[in-house]
Write an enzyme that holds these catalytic residues in place. Sequence first.
Site, short mmCIF file in Angstrom:
data_model
loop_
_atom_site.label_atom_id
_atom_site.label_comp_id
_atom_site.label_asym_id
_atom_site.label_seq_id
_atom_site.Cartn_x
_atom_site.Cartn_y
_atom_site.Cartn_z
N THR A 15 6.54 0.50 7.52
CA THR A 15 7.91 1.01 7.52
C THR A 15 8.45 1.19 8.94
O THR A 15 7.70 1.31 9.91
CB THR A 15 7.98 2.36 6.81
OG1 THR A 15 7.00 3.24 7.39
CG2 THR A 15 7.68 2.21 5.32
N LEU A 32 0.09 10.13 4.15
CA LEU A 32 -1.21 9.57 3.73
C LEU A 32 -2.07 10.54 2.93
O LEU A 32 -3.30 10.57 3.08
CB LEU A 32 -1.98 9.02 4.93
CG LEU A 32 -1.38 7.75 5.55
CD1 LEU A 32 -2.07 7.42 6.86
CD2 LEU A 32 -1.45 6.57 4.60
N SER A 48 0.82 -1.21 0.00
CA SER A 48 0.00 0.00 0.00
C SER A 48 0.85 1.26 0.00
O SER A 48 1.82 1.38 0.76
CB SER A 48 -0.91 0.00 1.23
OG SER A 48 -1.67 1.19 1.24
N GLY A 54 11.04 -4.91 1.73
CA GLY A 54 12.24 -5.02 0.90
C GLY A 54 12.24 -6.11 -0.15
O GLY A 54 13.30 -6.46 -0.68
N CYS A 68 0.94 3.63 10.12
CA CYS A 68 1.69 4.66 9.41
C CYS A 68 2.42 5.53 10.42
O CYS A 68 1.79 6.11 11.31
CB CYS A 68 0.78 5.54 8.56
SG CYS A 68 1.69 6.93 7.84
N ASN A 117 -4.92 0.37 8.08
CA ASN A 117 -3.61 0.95 8.36
C ASN A 117 -3.59 1.52 9.78
O ASN A 117 -4.05 2.63 10.00
CB ASN A 117 -3.30 2.03 7.33
CG ASN A 117 -1.92 2.62 7.52
OD1 ASN A 117 -1.24 2.33 8.50
ND2 ASN A 117 -1.51 3.45 6.59
#
Lengths: 265, 301
Positions: free
Chosen positions: B192, B72, B20, B243, B129, B126
Amino acid sequence: MGKKKKTEAKVLSQAILAEGIYDLWLETDLAMDAHPGQFVGVYPTNKSTLLPRPISICEVDRDRSAIRLVYRVVGSGTAEFALYQPGDYMMILGVLGNGFPLTEAAGKKVVVMGGGIGGPPLLQTAKELSGKGDVTAASVTAVMGYRNQETFLADDFRKYSELVIATEDGSVGTKGNVIDAMRQQNVECDVIMACGPMPMLRAIKAYAQEKGIKAYISLEERMACGVGACLGCVCKTKEVDHHSYVHNTRICTDGPVFDAEEVEI
Amino acid sequence: MNTQVEIAGVKFKNPVMTGSGTFGSGMEYSDFVDLNKLGAVVTKGVANVPWPGNPVPRVTEVYGGMLNAIGLQNPGIDVFVERDLEFLKKYDTKVIVNVCGKSVEDYLEVVERLGNESRVDMLEINVSCPNVKEGAIAFGQNKDALFDITTRIKKVAKQPVIMKLSPNVTSIAEMAKAAEAAGADAISLINTITGMKIDIHKRKFALANKTGGMSGPAIKPVAVRMVYEASHAVKIPVIGMGGIANGDDAIEFIMAGATAVAVGAMNFHDPYTTEKVVEGIESYMKRYNVEDINELRGIVE
Protein backbone atom coordinates in the site's frame (compact mmCIF):
# COMPACT_ATOMS: atom_id res chain seq x y z
CA MET A 1 -27.15 -20.74 9.35
CA GLY A 2 -26.90 -20.27 5.60
CA LYS A 3 -23.77 -19.28 3.80
CA LYS A 4 -22.97 -15.62 3.65
CA LYS A 5 -23.49 -14.08 0.24
CA LYS A 6 -23.58 -10.83 -1.69
CA THR A 7 -26.96 -10.59 -3.28
CA GLU A 8 -29.47 -8.28 -4.88
CA ALA A 9 -32.35 -7.05 -2.72
CA LYS A 10 -35.50 -5.32 -3.93
CA VAL A 11 -36.70 -2.17 -2.21
CA LEU A 12 -40.27 -2.71 -1.01
CA SER A 13 -40.74 0.62 0.73
CA GLN A 14 -38.85 3.52 2.19
CA ALA A 15 -40.10 6.12 4.65
CA ILE A 16 -38.64 8.90 6.80
CA LEU A 17 -39.11 8.26 10.53
CA ALA A 18 -37.39 11.35 11.92
CA GLU A 19 -34.89 13.93 10.73
CA GLY A 20 -32.19 11.95 8.91
CA ILE A 21 -33.63 8.57 10.00
CA TYR A 22 -34.88 6.30 7.24
CA ASP A 23 -37.00 3.14 7.31
CA LEU A 24 -36.27 0.73 4.47
CA TRP A 25 -37.87 -2.66 3.76
CA LEU A 26 -35.93 -4.94 1.42
CA GLU A 27 -37.06 -8.20 -0.15
CA THR A 28 -34.26 -10.77 0.11
CA ASP A 29 -33.91 -14.46 0.87
CA LEU A 30 -31.37 -13.47 3.52
CA ALA A 31 -34.47 -12.81 5.66
CA MET A 32 -34.82 -16.56 6.17
CA ASP A 33 -31.51 -16.74 8.05
CA ALA A 34 -31.63 -13.40 9.84
CA HIS A 35 -31.34 -13.40 13.63
CA PRO A 36 -31.98 -10.40 15.93
CA GLY A 37 -28.83 -8.34 16.32
CA GLN A 38 -27.25 -9.45 13.05
CA PHE A 39 -26.46 -6.98 10.31
CA VAL A 40 -25.98 -6.65 6.58
CA GLY A 41 -23.43 -4.74 4.52
CA VAL A 42 -25.13 -2.39 2.07
CA TYR A 43 -23.21 -1.22 -1.01
CA PRO A 44 -23.52 2.26 -2.45
CA THR A 45 -23.38 2.17 -6.27
CA ASN A 46 -21.24 5.29 -6.54
CA LYS A 47 -17.98 4.10 -8.14
CA SER A 48 -15.88 6.20 -5.78
CA THR A 49 -16.91 3.93 -2.89
CA LEU A 50 -15.42 0.58 -2.04
CA LEU A 51 -16.82 -0.72 1.22
CA PRO A 52 -20.23 -2.00 2.29
CA ARG A 53 -22.00 0.02 5.01
CA PRO A 54 -22.82 -2.14 8.03
CA ILE A 55 -26.48 -1.66 9.02
CA SER A 56 -28.27 -3.67 11.69
CA ILE A 57 -31.44 -5.59 10.91
CA CYS A 58 -34.35 -3.88 12.63
CA GLU A 59 -37.09 -6.33 11.83
CA VAL A 60 -37.61 -9.52 9.84
CA ASP A 61 -40.79 -10.51 8.01
CA ARG A 62 -40.30 -14.07 6.83
CA ASP A 63 -43.76 -14.16 5.20
CA ARG A 64 -42.66 -11.48 2.77
CA SER A 65 -39.02 -12.67 2.79
CA ALA A 66 -38.11 -9.16 3.87
CA ILE A 67 -35.81 -7.33 6.24
CA ARG A 68 -36.24 -3.85 7.64
CA LEU A 69 -33.28 -1.49 7.96
CA VAL A 70 -33.64 1.68 9.99
CA TYR A 71 -30.58 3.84 9.47
CA ARG A 72 -29.29 7.36 9.91
CA VAL A 73 -27.84 9.30 7.00
CA VAL A 74 -24.26 9.99 8.09
CA GLY A 75 -22.30 10.26 4.86
CA SER A 76 -22.44 9.99 1.11
CA GLY A 77 -23.16 6.23 1.15
CA THR A 78 -26.22 6.42 3.39
CA ALA A 79 -27.30 9.61 1.58
CA GLU A 80 -27.46 7.50 -1.58
CA PHE A 81 -29.51 4.80 0.19
CA ALA A 82 -32.05 7.46 1.21
CA LEU A 83 -32.83 8.08 -2.48
CA TYR A 84 -33.94 4.52 -3.19
CA GLN A 85 -37.58 3.98 -4.18
CA PRO A 86 -39.83 0.92 -4.17
CA GLY A 87 -38.86 -1.38 -7.05
CA ASP A 88 -35.19 -0.32 -7.01
CA TYR A 89 -32.52 -2.91 -6.32
CA MET A 90 -29.60 -2.68 -3.90
CA MET A 91 -26.64 -5.00 -3.35
CA ILE A 92 -26.27 -6.35 0.16
CA LEU A 93 -23.85 -8.70 1.91
CA GLY A 94 -25.20 -10.93 4.62
CA VAL A 95 -26.24 -12.16 6.97
CA LEU A 96 -23.30 -10.93 9.07
CA GLY A 97 -22.28 -11.35 12.69
CA ASN A 98 -23.86 -13.15 15.59
CA GLY A 99 -26.96 -11.66 17.07
CA PHE A 100 -28.27 -11.37 20.61
CA PRO A 101 -28.18 -14.67 22.57
CA LEU A 102 -31.92 -15.06 22.98
CA THR A 103 -31.60 -18.35 24.84
CA GLU A 104 -29.97 -16.40 27.69
CA ALA A 105 -33.29 -14.56 28.05
CA ALA A 106 -35.58 -17.59 28.16
CA GLY A 107 -38.10 -17.19 30.99
CA LYS A 108 -36.34 -14.09 32.31
CA LYS A 109 -37.28 -10.45 32.74
CA VAL A 110 -35.51 -8.78 29.85
CA VAL A 111 -34.76 -5.14 29.19
CA VAL A 112 -33.77 -4.16 25.68
CA MET A 113 -31.99 -0.81 25.69
CA GLY A 114 -31.29 1.35 22.70
CA GLY A 115 -29.78 4.78 22.30
CA GLY A 116 -30.55 6.78 19.16
CA ILE A 117 -29.76 4.80 16.03
CA GLY A 118 -28.75 1.89 18.31
CA GLY A 119 -32.43 1.19 18.91
CA PRO A 120 -33.42 -0.59 15.67
CA PRO A 121 -31.79 -4.04 16.25
CA LEU A 122 -33.61 -4.30 19.57
CA LEU A 123 -36.99 -4.28 17.83
CA GLN A 124 -36.67 -7.76 16.32
CA THR A 125 -35.10 -8.85 19.62
CA ALA A 126 -38.17 -7.64 21.57
CA LYS A 127 -40.50 -9.10 18.95
CA GLU A 128 -39.03 -12.59 19.15
CA LEU A 129 -38.70 -12.61 22.94
CA SER A 130 -42.32 -11.49 23.34
CA GLY A 131 -43.55 -14.77 21.90
CA LYS A 132 -43.03 -14.42 18.16
CA GLY A 133 -39.84 -16.49 18.13
CA ASP A 134 -38.38 -19.76 19.38
CA VAL A 135 -37.44 -18.37 22.80
CA THR A 136 -39.82 -16.44 25.02
CA ALA A 137 -38.88 -14.17 27.91
CA ALA A 138 -40.94 -13.75 31.11
CA SER A 139 -41.32 -10.07 30.25
CA VAL A 140 -39.83 -7.60 27.80
CA THR A 141 -39.33 -3.93 28.58
CA ALA A 142 -37.80 -1.58 26.05
CA VAL A 143 -35.88 1.38 27.42
CA MET A 144 -35.13 3.72 24.55
CA GLY A 145 -33.08 6.89 24.63
CA TYR A 146 -33.59 9.74 22.17
CA ARG A 147 -32.34 13.29 21.73
CA ASN A 148 -35.79 14.88 21.63
CA GLN A 149 -39.46 14.25 20.90
CA GLU A 150 -38.60 12.44 17.67
CA THR A 151 -39.07 9.03 19.30
CA PHE A 152 -38.84 6.92 16.15
CA LEU A 153 -39.92 3.25 16.43
CA ALA A 154 -41.72 3.93 19.75
CA ASP A 155 -45.02 2.59 18.41
CA ASP A 156 -43.27 -0.51 17.07
CA PHE A 157 -41.70 -1.25 20.45
CA ARG A 158 -45.10 -0.81 22.15
CA LYS A 159 -46.42 -3.74 20.08
CA TYR A 160 -43.97 -6.17 21.68
CA SER A 161 -42.93 -4.65 25.00
CA GLU A 162 -43.52 -2.17 27.76
CA LEU A 163 -41.86 1.02 26.61
CA VAL A 164 -39.88 3.43 28.78
CA ILE A 165 -38.46 6.53 27.10
CA ALA A 166 -35.62 8.83 28.05
CA THR A 167 -34.89 12.03 26.13
CA GLU A 168 -31.87 14.30 26.41
CA ASP A 169 -34.04 17.40 26.36
CA GLY A 170 -36.76 15.98 28.62
CA SER A 171 -39.47 16.47 26.00
CA VAL A 172 -40.72 12.88 26.42
CA GLY A 173 -40.34 10.50 29.39
CA THR A 174 -37.41 10.78 31.75
CA LYS A 175 -35.02 13.67 31.15
CA GLY A 176 -31.61 12.09 30.83
CA ASN A 177 -30.24 8.82 29.55
CA VAL A 178 -31.51 5.23 29.55
CA ILE A 179 -29.90 4.44 32.91
CA ASP A 180 -31.61 7.49 34.44
CA ALA A 181 -34.90 6.15 33.07
CA MET A 182 -34.24 2.67 34.51
CA ARG A 183 -33.66 4.11 37.98
CA GLN A 184 -36.39 6.74 37.95
CA GLN A 185 -39.05 4.36 36.70
CA ASN A 186 -37.84 1.41 38.82
CA VAL A 187 -37.41 -0.95 35.89
CA GLU A 188 -36.23 -4.33 37.14
CA CYS A 189 -34.68 -7.03 35.02
CA ASP A 190 -32.55 -10.19 34.97
CA VAL A 191 -30.79 -9.50 31.70
CA ILE A 192 -30.07 -6.51 29.44
CA MET A 193 -29.64 -6.50 25.67
CA ALA A 194 -28.38 -3.18 24.36
CA CYS A 195 -27.08 -1.21 21.42
CA GLY A 196 -26.11 2.44 21.30
CA PRO A 197 -23.26 4.91 21.58
CA MET A 198 -20.16 3.86 23.53
CA PRO A 199 -20.77 6.10 26.61
CA MET A 200 -24.21 4.48 26.96
CA LEU A 201 -22.77 0.97 26.63
CA ARG A 202 -20.13 1.76 29.27
CA ALA A 203 -22.88 3.00 31.60
CA ILE A 204 -24.90 -0.18 30.97
CA LYS A 205 -21.89 -2.36 31.69
CA ALA A 206 -21.37 -0.55 35.02
CA TYR A 207 -25.09 -0.75 35.82
CA ALA A 208 -25.16 -4.50 35.14
CA GLN A 209 -22.10 -5.01 37.36
CA GLU A 210 -23.76 -2.99 40.12
CA LYS A 211 -26.95 -5.06 39.88
CA GLY A 212 -25.16 -8.36 39.34
CA ILE A 213 -26.97 -9.10 36.08
CA LYS A 214 -25.89 -10.03 32.58
CA ALA A 215 -25.68 -7.42 29.83
CA TYR A 216 -25.19 -8.21 26.16
CA ILE A 217 -24.06 -5.22 24.14
CA SER A 218 -23.83 -4.66 20.42
CA LEU A 219 -20.68 -2.81 19.34
CA GLU A 220 -19.92 -0.70 16.33
CA GLU A 221 -16.58 -0.02 14.63
CA ARG A 222 -15.23 1.05 11.27
CA MET A 223 -15.37 -2.08 9.12
CA ALA A 224 -13.91 -3.13 5.80
CA CYS A 225 -14.61 -6.74 4.80
CA GLY A 226 -17.45 -7.47 7.25
CA VAL A 227 -16.63 -11.19 7.20
CA GLY A 228 -13.71 -11.50 9.62
CA ALA A 229 -10.79 -11.49 7.20
CA CYS A 230 -9.29 -8.01 7.36
CA LEU A 231 -9.12 -7.53 11.16
CA GLY A 232 -10.18 -3.89 10.76
CA CYS A 233 -13.00 -3.84 13.32
CA VAL A 234 -11.61 -5.20 16.54
CA CYS A 235 -12.45 -4.60 20.18
CA LYS A 236 -10.21 -5.21 23.17
CA THR A 237 -11.08 -8.30 25.18
CA LYS A 238 -10.55 -9.25 28.81
CA GLU A 239 -9.13 -12.67 27.98
CA VAL A 240 -7.03 -13.84 25.03
CA ASP A 241 -9.45 -14.23 22.12
CA HIS A 242 -10.18 -17.72 20.75
CA HIS A 243 -9.47 -16.68 17.17
CA SER A 244 -6.85 -13.93 17.27
CA TYR A 245 -4.80 -15.30 20.19
CA VAL A 246 -4.34 -11.70 21.36
CA HIS A 247 -6.66 -9.45 23.39
CA ASN A 248 -8.68 -8.47 20.32
CA THR A 249 -11.93 -9.84 18.99
CA ARG A 250 -13.52 -9.28 15.59
CA ILE A 251 -16.71 -7.23 15.96
CA CYS A 252 -18.05 -8.22 12.53
CA THR A 253 -17.72 -11.96 13.01
CA ASP A 254 -17.40 -12.78 16.71
CA GLY A 255 -19.82 -9.92 17.52
CA PRO A 256 -21.29 -7.45 17.08
CA VAL A 257 -22.99 -8.67 20.28
CA PHE A 258 -20.77 -9.49 23.25
CA ASP A 259 -21.20 -10.29 26.91
CA ALA A 260 -20.28 -6.88 28.40
CA GLU A 261 -17.90 -8.60 30.83
CA GLU A 262 -15.83 -10.04 27.99
CA VAL A 263 -14.95 -6.79 26.25
CA GLU A 264 -12.89 -3.80 27.36
CA ILE A 265 -14.87 -0.77 26.29
CA MET B 1 -6.05 -22.33 -23.78
CA ASN B 2 -3.30 -22.22 -21.17
CA THR B 3 -3.60 -20.06 -18.08
CA GLN B 4 -0.87 -21.83 -16.14
CA VAL B 5 2.10 -19.76 -15.05
CA GLU B 6 5.32 -20.76 -13.34
CA ILE B 7 7.35 -18.92 -10.72
CA ALA B 8 10.60 -20.39 -9.38
CA GLY B 9 9.57 -23.89 -10.43
CA VAL B 10 6.13 -23.64 -8.78
CA LYS B 11 3.28 -24.11 -11.24
CA PHE B 12 0.07 -22.12 -10.68
CA LYS B 13 -3.14 -23.16 -12.46
CA ASN B 14 -3.79 -19.52 -13.26
CA PRO B 15 -2.09 -16.22 -12.43
CA VAL B 16 -4.69 -15.09 -9.86
CA MET B 17 -3.64 -14.85 -6.22
CA THR B 18 -4.99 -13.09 -3.15
CA GLY B 19 -3.35 -9.98 -1.72
CA SER B 20 -1.87 -10.67 1.69
CA GLY B 21 -3.99 -9.30 4.53
CA THR B 22 -7.17 -8.99 2.50
CA PHE B 23 -8.16 -12.64 2.52
CA GLY B 24 -7.16 -14.04 5.92
CA SER B 25 -6.05 -17.60 5.21
CA GLY B 26 -8.98 -18.14 2.88
CA MET B 27 -11.32 -19.49 5.55
CA GLU B 28 -13.56 -16.42 5.70
CA TYR B 29 -13.87 -16.24 1.91
CA SER B 30 -14.52 -19.94 1.36
CA ASP B 31 -18.24 -19.14 1.78
CA PHE B 32 -18.01 -17.04 -1.36
CA VAL B 33 -15.35 -18.49 -3.65
CA ASP B 34 -14.04 -21.93 -4.49
CA LEU B 35 -10.42 -21.67 -3.37
CA ASN B 36 -9.58 -24.52 -5.77
CA LYS B 37 -10.17 -22.13 -8.64
CA LEU B 38 -7.44 -19.70 -7.55
CA GLY B 39 -3.81 -19.79 -8.60
CA ALA B 40 -2.71 -19.32 -5.01
CA VAL B 41 -3.90 -18.21 -1.61
CA VAL B 42 -1.45 -15.69 -0.15
CA THR B 43 -2.03 -15.62 3.58
CA LYS B 44 -2.17 -12.75 6.04
CA GLY B 45 1.29 -11.89 7.41
CA VAL B 46 2.46 -14.13 10.22
CA ALA B 47 5.17 -13.45 12.80
CA ASN B 48 7.06 -15.66 15.25
CA VAL B 49 4.72 -14.63 18.10
CA PRO B 50 1.16 -13.19 18.21
CA TRP B 51 0.94 -9.48 17.41
CA PRO B 52 -1.95 -7.35 18.73
CA GLY B 53 -1.86 -4.80 15.90
CA ASN B 54 -2.83 -1.12 16.10
CA PRO B 55 -5.64 0.68 17.97
CA VAL B 56 -8.94 1.31 16.16
CA PRO B 57 -10.11 2.91 13.94
CA ARG B 58 -7.92 0.83 11.64
CA VAL B 59 -9.75 1.30 8.35
CA THR B 60 -11.40 4.15 6.50
CA GLU B 61 -12.72 4.64 3.01
CA VAL B 62 -11.21 7.21 0.65
CA TYR B 63 -12.13 8.19 -2.90
CA GLY B 64 -11.73 5.07 -5.02
CA GLY B 65 -10.16 3.03 -2.26
CA MET B 66 -9.37 2.79 1.41
CA LEU B 67 -6.68 3.32 4.03
CA ASN B 68 -5.76 0.64 6.52
CA ALA B 69 -3.51 0.54 9.53
CA ILE B 70 -4.21 -2.91 10.93
CA GLY B 71 -0.62 -3.19 12.14
CA LEU B 72 -0.15 -6.83 11.14
CA GLN B 73 -2.26 -8.34 13.90
CA ASN B 74 -1.66 -12.09 13.70
CA PRO B 75 -1.94 -15.13 15.96
CA GLY B 76 1.72 -16.15 15.61
CA ILE B 77 3.31 -19.01 13.74
CA ASP B 78 2.22 -21.83 16.08
CA VAL B 79 -1.50 -21.20 15.68
CA PHE B 80 -1.02 -20.41 12.01
CA VAL B 81 0.55 -23.79 11.32
CA GLU B 82 -1.97 -25.76 13.40
CA ARG B 83 -5.10 -23.98 12.24
CA ASP B 84 -4.63 -22.03 9.03
CA LEU B 85 -2.22 -24.32 7.21
CA GLU B 86 -4.29 -27.32 8.28
CA PHE B 87 -7.40 -25.68 6.80
CA LEU B 88 -5.59 -25.07 3.49
CA LYS B 89 -4.65 -28.76 3.18
CA LYS B 90 -8.22 -29.39 1.98
CA TYR B 91 -7.69 -27.34 -1.16
CA ASP B 92 -5.96 -27.86 -4.46
CA THR B 93 -4.34 -24.45 -4.76
CA LYS B 94 -0.84 -23.17 -4.10
CA VAL B 95 -0.13 -21.65 -0.70
CA ILE B 96 2.12 -18.63 -0.29
CA VAL B 97 2.75 -17.64 3.31
CA ASN B 98 3.39 -13.97 3.99
CA VAL B 99 6.01 -13.52 6.71
CA CYS B 100 6.51 -10.43 8.89
CA GLY B 101 8.86 -9.53 11.71
CA LYS B 102 10.30 -6.75 13.83
CA SER B 103 13.89 -7.93 13.49
CA VAL B 104 15.73 -10.07 10.94
CA GLU B 105 15.82 -12.84 13.57
CA ASP B 106 12.00 -12.75 13.80
CA TYR B 107 11.73 -13.33 10.07
CA LEU B 108 14.33 -16.10 10.11
CA GLU B 109 12.52 -17.91 12.90
CA VAL B 110 9.28 -18.03 10.91
CA VAL B 111 11.02 -18.92 7.64
CA GLU B 112 12.91 -21.80 9.29
CA ARG B 113 9.77 -23.04 11.00
CA LEU B 114 7.87 -23.10 7.69
CA GLY B 115 10.71 -24.98 6.01
CA ASN B 116 9.29 -28.27 7.30
CA GLU B 117 5.76 -27.56 6.11
CA SER B 118 5.13 -29.27 2.79
CA ARG B 119 1.83 -27.39 2.33
CA VAL B 120 3.77 -24.16 1.93
CA ASP B 121 4.74 -23.66 -1.71
CA MET B 122 6.38 -20.27 -1.44
CA LEU B 123 7.18 -17.55 1.07
CA GLU B 124 6.38 -13.89 0.61
CA ILE B 125 8.49 -11.65 2.80
CA ASN B 126 6.74 -8.51 3.97
CA VAL B 127 9.37 -5.78 4.02
CA SER B 128 6.86 -3.13 3.06
CA CYS B 129 4.06 -2.76 5.61
CA PRO B 130 3.81 0.99 6.32
CA ASN B 131 1.82 0.58 9.54
CA VAL B 132 4.24 -0.84 12.08
CA LYS B 133 6.98 1.11 13.81
CA GLU B 134 9.63 -1.60 13.90
CA GLY B 135 10.67 -3.93 11.11
CA ALA B 136 8.64 -4.37 7.93
CA ILE B 137 9.06 -1.22 5.83
CA ALA B 138 12.34 -0.36 7.57
CA PHE B 139 13.83 -3.21 5.54
CA GLY B 140 12.03 -2.23 2.37
CA GLN B 141 12.95 1.41 1.93
CA ASN B 142 16.72 1.06 1.90
CA LYS B 143 18.33 -1.09 -0.76
CA ASP B 144 21.22 -2.19 1.45
CA ALA B 145 18.84 -3.30 4.21
CA LEU B 146 16.70 -5.08 1.63
CA PHE B 147 19.76 -6.82 0.18
CA ASP B 148 20.89 -7.89 3.65
CA ILE B 149 17.57 -9.34 4.84
CA THR B 150 16.95 -11.07 1.52
CA THR B 151 20.40 -12.68 1.63
CA ARG B 152 19.88 -13.90 5.17
CA ILE B 153 16.40 -15.26 4.47
CA LYS B 154 17.56 -17.05 1.32
CA LYS B 155 20.24 -18.83 3.36
CA VAL B 156 17.64 -20.56 5.56
CA ALA B 157 14.53 -20.73 3.36
CA LYS B 158 13.51 -24.13 2.01
CA GLN B 159 10.81 -22.69 -0.25
CA PRO B 160 11.27 -20.09 -2.99
CA VAL B 161 11.23 -16.53 -1.68
CA ILE B 162 9.16 -13.60 -2.94
CA MET B 163 10.16 -10.19 -1.60
CA LYS B 164 7.12 -7.90 -1.34
CA LEU B 165 8.18 -4.39 -2.19
CA SER B 166 6.92 -1.00 -1.07
CA PRO B 167 5.88 1.75 -3.48
CA ASN B 168 7.03 4.30 -0.87
CA VAL B 169 10.52 4.52 -2.39
CA THR B 170 12.32 6.80 -4.83
CA SER B 171 13.23 4.09 -7.31
CA ILE B 172 11.34 0.80 -7.44
CA ALA B 173 13.82 -0.46 -10.05
CA GLU B 174 16.72 -0.08 -7.59
CA MET B 175 14.81 -2.02 -4.92
CA ALA B 176 13.87 -4.75 -7.38
CA LYS B 177 17.53 -5.07 -8.42
CA ALA B 178 18.66 -5.29 -4.80
CA ALA B 179 16.20 -8.12 -4.12
CA GLU B 180 17.29 -9.97 -7.26
CA ALA B 181 21.00 -9.51 -6.50
CA ALA B 182 20.45 -10.98 -3.03
CA GLY B 183 18.90 -14.09 -4.53
CA ALA B 184 15.16 -13.46 -4.31
CA ASP B 185 13.22 -15.87 -6.52
CA ALA B 186 10.52 -13.31 -7.29
CA ILE B 187 9.20 -9.93 -6.22
CA SER B 188 5.66 -8.79 -5.57
CA LEU B 189 4.39 -5.22 -5.70
CA ILE B 190 2.92 -2.92 -4.78
CA ASN B 191 2.20 -2.92 -1.08
CA THR B 192 0.00 0.00 0.00
CA ILE B 193 0.88 3.65 -0.50
CA THR B 194 1.15 5.66 2.70
CA GLY B 195 -1.75 8.07 3.04
CA MET B 196 -3.68 10.14 5.54
CA LYS B 197 -7.28 11.23 6.08
CA ILE B 198 -8.58 13.86 8.48
CA ASP B 199 -12.16 13.92 9.75
CA ILE B 200 -12.85 17.66 9.52
CA HIS B 201 -16.04 17.39 11.60
CA LYS B 202 -14.30 15.73 14.54
CA ARG B 203 -10.98 17.52 13.85
CA LYS B 204 -9.18 14.22 14.25
CA PHE B 205 -7.29 11.74 12.09
CA ALA B 206 -9.61 9.14 10.57
CA LEU B 207 -7.20 6.39 11.67
CA ALA B 208 -5.82 5.97 15.18
CA ASN B 209 -2.40 5.40 13.59
CA LYS B 210 -2.72 8.80 11.81
CA THR B 211 -1.34 7.33 8.57
CA GLY B 212 -2.45 4.21 6.75
CA GLY B 213 -1.74 2.26 3.61
CA MET B 214 -3.88 3.16 0.64
CA SER B 215 -5.29 0.43 -1.58
CA GLY B 216 -8.13 0.03 -4.03
CA PRO B 217 -8.81 0.97 -7.66
CA ALA B 218 -7.47 4.52 -7.22
CA ILE B 219 -3.88 3.24 -6.85
CA LYS B 220 -3.93 1.03 -9.95
CA PRO B 221 -2.11 3.38 -12.36
CA VAL B 222 0.73 3.81 -9.84
CA ALA B 223 0.95 0.05 -9.43
CA VAL B 224 0.95 -0.65 -13.18
CA ARG B 225 3.75 1.87 -13.68
CA MET B 226 5.82 0.32 -10.89
CA VAL B 227 5.28 -3.24 -12.13
CA TYR B 228 6.43 -2.06 -15.56
CA GLU B 229 9.56 -0.43 -14.16
CA ALA B 230 10.42 -3.31 -11.83
CA SER B 231 9.85 -6.04 -14.41
CA HIS B 232 12.12 -4.24 -16.85
CA ALA B 233 14.84 -3.90 -14.22
CA VAL B 234 15.07 -7.59 -13.25
CA LYS B 235 14.87 -11.05 -14.75
CA ILE B 236 13.06 -12.71 -11.83
CA PRO B 237 9.25 -12.95 -12.05
CA VAL B 238 7.05 -10.13 -10.79
CA ILE B 239 3.69 -10.57 -9.07
CA GLY B 240 1.63 -7.44 -9.70
CA MET B 241 -1.08 -5.97 -7.51
CA GLY B 242 -2.79 -2.70 -6.70
CA GLY B 243 -6.49 -2.05 -7.25
CA ILE B 244 -7.25 -5.07 -9.44
CA ALA B 245 -11.03 -5.35 -9.78
CA ASN B 246 -11.57 -7.53 -12.85
CA GLY B 247 -9.96 -9.57 -15.60
CA ASP B 248 -9.12 -6.53 -17.70
CA ASP B 249 -7.14 -5.03 -14.82
CA ALA B 250 -5.25 -8.29 -14.42
CA ILE B 251 -4.41 -8.36 -18.14
CA GLU B 252 -3.12 -4.79 -17.85
CA PHE B 253 -0.67 -5.86 -15.11
CA ILE B 254 0.42 -8.87 -17.15
CA MET B 255 1.04 -6.67 -20.18
CA ALA B 256 3.09 -4.38 -17.93
CA GLY B 257 5.30 -7.37 -17.13
CA ALA B 258 3.67 -9.33 -14.30
CA THR B 259 3.76 -13.13 -14.32
CA ALA B 260 0.94 -13.33 -11.78
CA VAL B 261 -1.43 -10.89 -10.11
CA ALA B 262 -3.13 -10.53 -6.75
CA VAL B 263 -6.56 -9.21 -5.78
CA GLY B 264 -6.55 -7.18 -2.58
CA ALA B 265 -8.94 -4.47 -1.40
CA MET B 266 -11.55 -5.38 -4.00
CA ASN B 267 -12.28 -8.56 -2.04
CA PHE B 268 -13.96 -6.20 0.44
CA HIS B 269 -16.11 -4.66 -2.26
CA ASP B 270 -17.08 -7.94 -3.80
CA PRO B 271 -16.11 -11.20 -2.09
CA TYR B 272 -16.38 -13.00 -5.45
CA THR B 273 -13.74 -10.79 -7.12
CA THR B 274 -10.94 -13.39 -7.25
CA GLU B 275 -13.06 -15.89 -9.17
CA LYS B 276 -14.40 -13.15 -11.44
CA VAL B 277 -10.82 -12.13 -12.29
CA VAL B 278 -10.01 -15.73 -13.26
CA GLU B 279 -13.10 -15.80 -15.52
CA GLY B 280 -12.33 -12.33 -16.89
CA ILE B 281 -8.82 -13.36 -17.92
CA GLU B 282 -10.23 -16.39 -19.74
CA SER B 283 -12.84 -14.35 -21.59
CA TYR B 284 -10.18 -11.84 -22.67
CA MET B 285 -8.06 -14.72 -23.99
CA LYS B 286 -11.03 -16.14 -25.91
CA ARG B 287 -11.96 -12.78 -27.36
CA TYR B 288 -8.45 -12.15 -28.70
CA ASN B 289 -7.57 -15.79 -29.45
CA VAL B 290 -4.74 -15.88 -26.95
CA GLU B 291 -3.54 -19.49 -26.66
CA ASP B 292 -1.24 -18.99 -23.71
CA ILE B 293 -1.43 -16.32 -21.01
CA ASN B 294 2.37 -16.23 -21.00
CA GLU B 295 2.27 -14.69 -24.50
CA LEU B 296 0.86 -11.49 -23.03
CA ARG B 297 3.51 -10.91 -20.40
CA GLY B 298 5.34 -7.63 -20.95
CA ILE B 299 3.89 -7.39 -24.47
CA VAL B 300 3.75 -3.61 -24.23
CA GLU B 301 7.28 -2.39 -24.73
